[in-house]
Motif scaffolding. Structure first.
Motif, mmCIF file in Angstrom:
data_model
loop_
_atom_site.group_PDB
_atom_site.id
_atom_site.type_symbol
_atom_site.label_atom_id
_atom_site.label_comp_id
_atom_site.label_asym_id
_atom_site.label_seq_id
_atom_site.Cartn_x
_atom_site.Cartn_y
_atom_site.Cartn_z
ATOM 1 N N THR A 42 0.823 -1.204 0.000
ATOM 2 C CA THR A 42 0.000 0.000 0.000
ATOM 3 C C THR A 42 0.859 1.256 0.000
ATOM 4 N N VAL A 81 0.272 1.203 8.004
ATOM 5 C CA VAL A 81 0.759 1.678 6.712
ATOM 6 C C VAL A 81 1.679 2.876 6.904
ATOM 7 N N GLY A 82 1.302 3.766 7.814
ATOM 8 C CA GLY A 82 2.026 5.016 7.989
ATOM 9 C C GLY A 82 3.481 4.846 8.355
ATOM 10 N N THR A 84 -4.260 8.390 5.144
ATOM 11 C CA THR A 84 -4.619 7.044 5.603
ATOM 12 C C THR A 84 -5.809 7.085 6.558
ATOM 13 N N THR A 104 -5.160 8.968 -1.366
ATOM 14 C CA THR A 104 -5.926 8.502 -0.215
ATOM 15 C C THR A 104 -6.225 7.018 -0.313
ATOM 16 N N LEU A 105 -6.381 6.385 0.847
ATOM 17 C CA LEU A 105 -6.717 4.968 0.906
ATOM 18 C C LEU A 105 -8.206 4.754 1.113
#
Length: 333
Positions: free
Chosen positions: A132, A158-159, A221, A242-243
């Protein structure tokens, strides 16, 4: 084998431990993997609540991320062999057996060799987060050397990978966090600026950091108002990736239009859902390239909590409560 099944969509209690048969190898290109650990992701909780991808296929085994050892292979498999230590992103949306189980079947092209310096727990936490972050920063964000980026929730699953990737690509990194402990973590991973969004306006802090221009790339996120407010923190002709799917006001959308922003979406499970084999192979290549970065010590993965397989429902509650640091992983072996 031990597994956790979802018989119906609903609250975390619908995840029930069960004993079921070990899946059979029916495709010559498949491998049977003994799963040592399964990484959890927010998409797991969404599938559990809504069962939106394959509503007619229950019970199902959730879990997209896994790490383990190949135990048997089909007659045409050449990429791995019994005994190979692997990590992977596969199934978990309800159409095939996921990783909340002692065994799962994976097509060989979707398996990557586990980084040799990482434990199974660490490797299982990587796939979705790495893919991602890579697709967001590189494929959609076109991040380049020396550019500035704002990564929301930089201490999250993810960050915290995205912060390190951006730093690896020689970008200047700002990120939002919620407390001083998380600020220390993201700064140790390469963030130049940690913005405590509970005490600061992240738009104002970002503009101050960039001399009023805004960042060249924002990675959202979080969604919701965070996404909409991020338009003003992104420079003219910049990019916002954006997710999540979010509705903004007309005034907020006009801010994005006036700033000539390029807005992109990342849903890394799309190739799995739509059966896009070449795209899934490209995701395996990301895992393989990422494995080298982990082995070189350039990337690190942060495990916030490890729980036994039978505690999958508790893990889901923690993810839905928010404010987790790093990844939550189920230990199976």
């Amino acid at each position: 084998m031990r597994a956790v099944l979802m018989d119906a969509p609903g609250e975390p209690d619908v995840l029930i431990a069960a004993d079921i048969p070990v899946p059979a190898l029916t495709n010559p290109y498949d491998a049977l993997v003994k799963v040592h650990a399964a990484g959890l992701n927010p998409i797991d909780t969404k599938v559990r609540k809504l069962n939106m991808y394959y509503p007619d296929k229950l019970p199902s085994i959730l879990g997209c991320d896994g790490a383990g050892v190949v135990e048997a292979v089909g007659s045409s498999v050449t990429r791995v062999r019994p005994g190979s230590e692997v990590f992977f992103f596969n199934n978990g949306l309800g159409n095939g057996p996921g990783t909340y189980a002692e065994y799962t079947v994976v097509q060989e092209d979707y398996l990557a060799l586990k980084p040799g310096n990482l434990s199974m727990l660490e490797a299982a936490a990587i796939p979705l987060a790495l893919i991602t972050a890579w697709e967001a920063l590189v494929n959609r964000g076109d991040l380049r050397d020396g550019q500035s980026t704002l990564i929301h929730a930089g201490a999250g699953g993810v960050g915290h990978i995205a912060v390190q990737l951006a730093h690896y690509f020689n970008a200047r990194v700002a990120t939002t966090i919620s407390n001083s402990r998380k600020a220390e973590l993201v700064q140790s991973l390469g963030a130049e600026l940690a913005i405590n969004y509970s005490a600061q306006d992240f738009v104002e802090a970002t503009l101050n950091w960039t001399d009023g221009l805004g960042v060249r790339l924002t990675l959202d996120t979080i969604g919701g108002e965070t996404f909409c407010k991020s338009f003003a923190a992104t420079r003219l002709y910049g990019r916002l990736v954006t997710l999540l799917s979010t509705t903004c006001t007309a005034q907020q959308i006009n801010t994005a239009r006036l700033r000539n922003l390029c807005i992109g979406y990342v849903q890394m499970a799309a190739p799995l859902y739509f059966g896009l084999h070449p795209a899934r192979i490209m995701q395996t290549r990301i895992l393989e390239r990422g494995a080298k970065l982990f082995e070189q010590g350039i990337l690190k993965v942060h495990i916030g909590l490890a729980l036994p397989l039978e505690s999958a429902s508790e893990a889901h509650r923690l993810i839905e409560a928010g404010h987790t640091t790093g990844k939550i992983v189920l230990q199976i072996v």
